[in-house]
Enzyme design. Sequence first.
Site, PDB file in Angstrom:
ATOM      1  N   TYR A  62     -14.745 -12.222  -1.127  1.00 39.51           N
ATOM      2  CA  TYR A  62     -15.295 -10.923  -1.217  1.00 39.51           C
ATOM      3  C   TYR A  62     -16.501 -11.236  -2.373  1.00 39.51           C
ATOM      4  CZ  TYR A  62     -11.545  -8.525   0.825  1.00 39.51           C
ATOM      5  OH  TYR A  62     -10.630  -8.008   1.768  1.00 39.51           O
ATOM      6  N   ARG A  80      -6.259  11.311  -6.064  1.00 38.98           N
ATOM      7  CA  ARG A  80      -7.454  10.650  -6.126  1.00 38.98           C
ATOM      8  C   ARG A  80      -8.864  11.391  -6.195  1.00 38.98           C
ATOM      9  NH1 ARG A  80     -11.392   8.704  -2.542  1.00 38.98           N
ATOM     10  NH2 ARG A  80     -11.810   6.637  -1.990  1.00 38.98           N
ATOM     11  N   ARG A  89      -3.614   6.347   1.097  1.00 37.61           N
ATOM     12  CA  ARG A  89      -4.036   7.723   1.719  1.00 37.61           C
ATOM     13  C   ARG A  89      -3.051   8.223   2.679  1.00 37.61           C
ATOM     14  NH1 ARG A  89      -9.451   5.183   3.503  1.00 37.61           N
ATOM     15  NH2 ARG A  89      -8.246   3.428   3.782  1.00 37.61           N
ATOM     16  N   ARG A 105       0.752  -1.280  -0.009  1.00 36.57           N
ATOM     17  CA  ARG A 105       0.020  -0.026  -0.108  1.00 36.57           C
ATOM     18  C   ARG A 105       1.005   1.172  -0.018  1.00 36.57           C
ATOM     19  NH1 ARG A 105      -5.788  -0.894   1.631  1.00 36.57           N
ATOM     20  NH2 ARG A 105      -6.032  -2.984   0.222  1.00 36.57           N
ATOM     21  N   ASP A 144      -6.551  -2.905  -7.882  1.00 32.99           N
ATOM     22  CA  ASP A 144      -6.941  -3.562  -6.611  1.00 32.99           C
ATOM     23  C   ASP A 144      -7.487  -5.016  -6.801  1.00 32.99           C
ATOM     24  OD1 ASP A 144      -8.043  -2.662  -3.767  1.00 32.99           O
ATOM     25  OD2 ASP A 144      -9.551  -4.202  -4.597  1.00 32.99           O
TER      26      ASP A 144
HETATM   27  O1  1CP Z   1       0.339   0.478  -3.436  1.00 31.15           O
HETATM   28  C1  1CP Z   1      -0.153  -0.671  -3.353  1.00 31.15           C
HETATM   29  O2  1CP Z   1       0.038  -1.442  -2.728  1.00 31.15           O
HETATM   30  C2  1CP Z   1      -0.942  -0.867  -4.720  1.00 31.15           C
HETATM   31  C3  1CP Z   1      -2.392  -1.011  -4.723  1.00 31.15           C
HETATM   32  C4  1CP Z   1      -3.137  -2.066  -3.987  1.00 31.15           C
HETATM   33  C5  1CP Z   1      -3.054  -3.257  -3.495  1.00 31.15           C
HETATM   34  C6  1CP Z   1      -2.033  -4.247  -3.880  1.00 31.15           C
HETATM   35  C7  1CP Z   1      -4.391  -1.527  -3.347  1.00 31.15           C
HETATM   36  C8  1CP Z   1      -5.081  -0.182  -3.524  1.00 31.15           C
HETATM   37  N1  1CP Z   1      -5.077  -2.668  -3.088  1.00 31.15           N
HETATM   38  C9  1CP Z   1      -4.281  -3.750  -2.950  1.00 31.15           C
HETATM   39  C10 1CP Z   1      -4.592  -5.246  -2.742  1.00 31.15           C
HETATM   40  C11 1CP Z   1      -5.836  -5.501  -1.895  1.00 31.15           C
HETATM   41  N2  1CP Z   1      -7.000  -4.926  -2.040  1.00 31.15           N
HETATM   42  C12 1CP Z   1      -5.893  -6.606  -1.020  1.00 31.15           C
HETATM   43  C13 1CP Z   1      -4.774  -7.383  -0.690  1.00 31.15           C
HETATM   44  C14 1CP Z   1      -3.946  -6.924   0.239  1.00 31.15           C
HETATM   45  C15 1CP Z   1      -4.178  -6.515   1.954  1.00 31.15           C
HETATM   46  O3  1CP Z   1      -4.532  -7.735   2.640  1.00 31.15           O
HETATM   47  O4  1CP Z   1      -4.528  -5.076   2.101  1.00 31.15           O
HETATM   48  C16 1CP Z   1      -7.154  -6.498  -0.306  1.00 31.15           C
HETATM   49  C17 1CP Z   1      -7.844  -7.343   0.621  1.00 31.15           C
HETATM   50  C18 1CP Z   1      -8.144  -5.739  -1.138  1.00 31.15           C
HETATM   51  C19 1CP Z   1      -9.484  -5.288  -0.957  1.00 31.15           C
HETATM   52  C20 1CP Z   1      -9.778  -3.821  -0.609  1.00 31.15           C
HETATM   53  N3  1CP Z   1      -9.494  -2.717  -1.368  1.00 31.15           N
HETATM   54  C21 1CP Z   1      -9.960  -3.414   0.718  1.00 31.15           C
HETATM   55  C22 1CP Z   1     -10.211  -4.228   2.046  1.00 31.15           C
HETATM   56  C23 1CP Z   1     -11.455  -4.319   2.130  1.00 31.15           C
HETATM   57  C24 1CP Z   1     -12.005  -5.025   3.368  1.00 31.15           C
HETATM   58  O5  1CP Z   1     -12.989  -4.587   4.049  1.00 31.15           O
HETATM   59  O6  1CP Z   1     -11.742  -6.445   3.579  1.00 31.15           O
HETATM   60  C25 1CP Z   1      -9.998  -1.800   0.373  1.00 31.15           C
HETATM   61  C26 1CP Z   1     -10.251  -0.786   1.799  1.00 31.15           C
HETATM   62  C27 1CP Z   1      -9.743  -1.449  -0.658  1.00 31.15           C
HETATM   63  C28 1CP Z   1      -9.548  -0.230  -0.937  1.00 31.15           C
HETATM   64  C29 1CP Z   1      -8.235   0.179  -1.630  1.00 31.15           C
HETATM   65  N4  1CP Z   1      -7.370  -0.456  -2.448  1.00 31.15           N
HETATM   66  C30 1CP Z   1      -6.263   0.110  -2.651  1.00 31.15           C
HETATM   67  C31 1CP Z   1      -6.287   1.411  -1.714  1.00 31.15           C
HETATM   68  C32 1CP Z   1      -5.077   2.135  -1.607  1.00 31.15           C
HETATM   69  C33 1CP Z   1      -7.416   1.203  -1.215  1.00 31.15           C
HETATM   70  C34 1CP Z   1      -7.848   2.498  -0.208  1.00 31.15           C
HETATM   71  C35 1CP Z   1      -8.911   3.193  -1.195  1.00 31.15           C
HETATM   72  C36 1CP Z   1      -8.990   4.667  -0.929  1.00 31.15           C
HETATM   73  O7  1CP Z   1      -8.084   5.487  -1.629  1.00 31.15           O
HETATM   74  O8  1CP Z   1     -10.000   5.110  -0.466  1.00 31.15           O
END
Ligand code: 1CP
Length: 344
Positions: free
Chosen positions: A153, A39, A30, A26, A76
């Site tokens: 999911y 964003r 944010r 990540r 994502d």
């Molecule tokens: O910088 C990076 O790491 C690259 C981008 C990236 C990656 C590799 C994002 C952007 N998401 C992911 C993988 C991802 N997405 C995973 C696997 C890794 C982990 O365990 O964190 C998972 C489970 C998700 C699903 C997801 N997407 C969630 C979790 C939801 C939950 O309740 O279980 C969330 C909150 C997101 C949104 C997201 N994805 C990425 C970002 C930066 C965000 C936040 C969104 C925003 O800007 O508001």
Amino acid sequence: MQTSEKTLMRALAGESLPVPPVWMMRQAGRYLPEYRATRAQAGSFLELCYNPELAAEVTLQPIRRYGFDASILFADILLVPQALGADLWFVEGEGPRLSTITSAEDYAKLKPIEDIHETLAPVYETVRILSRALPQETTLIGFAGAPWTVATYMIAGRGTKDQGPARKLMYGDTGTFDRLMDKISDATAEYLIAQIEAGAEVVKLFDSWAGALPGAVFDKYAVQPARKIIERIHAVHPHVPVIGFPRQAGEKVIPFVEATGVAACGIDTSVDPAWAAKNLQPLTCVQGNLDPMLLVTGGDALVRSVKETAAAFADGPYIFNLGHGITPDADPANVDVMLKALRC
Ligand code: 1CP
């Protein structure tokens, strides 16, 4: 610079380096004001994911600021369900929501695998932009969710605490569950191969909920899908390393590594570095596992933990990373402190 000379690639090939390569899960996120600005410009998180210019821009932001050794594509794991026909949206302040799959009828509505590229084409364009724009020493990592994590999911329609709905379908309608797992596996292999063909040098499979799989089915639903996806990738791109991340799998990381052919295994915060150095590092390159909370708190505890973690893995192939993603409340200045502690 040749791909094989980059520090991350050298660690993945089994070399121990005096200063380990480093990146953060990540890292585009944010906690960075420039991410929040881009964003906002994109409109929403999903619009950002599907806008190649802006997705490349946020991928590059942490590289410009910190000079990490690797850059991870901004996208994502939930884009694959969307490409398969699931509805996907994000609720501000809460997280992702998807249409659910709880029956053979729901499963039957998904699209054929060949159709995924239509939705995912902008992601491949982001990869192409990045492979031209990144500094020559920075490795470009593509990624996807592992089938079990993506299935949790798709079945529940949202993130859940115990992945209960997915486990319920697994036992209650094993046929539909297995067909869904196979479909996600096929789509994931195709998606990762397309990322590699667009310029990704390494790919990572995130199995964030591997720890929720009962021990008796860990092999069937975490190990075998990863093994098959890697086999499919290597059939066409034999030299592209794959990083596995079976989060919270405990000691099952050992059979995971032995059976899948991963070039590196990510470890989460719960794993003791001394245990991993002794038992896991002789088998593969290890990636991890600083507690992301230290980037919120900073100070001596951060410096000490960075040095202790790196020291534990100094005698084998190792990539410095966090045990999970950096959180929005992390202080960007603490990332500089982390890098200084690691590199000096
Ligand atoms: O910088 C990076 O790491 C690259 C981008 C990236 C990656 C590799 C994002 C952007 N998401 C992911 C993988 C991802 N997405 C995973 C696997 C890794 C982990 O365990 O964190 C998972 C489970 C998700 C699903 C997801 N997407 C969630 C979790 C939801 C939950 O309740 O279980 C969330 C909150 C997101 C949104 C997201 N994805 C990425 C970002 C930066 C965000 C936040 C969104 C925003 O800007 O508001």
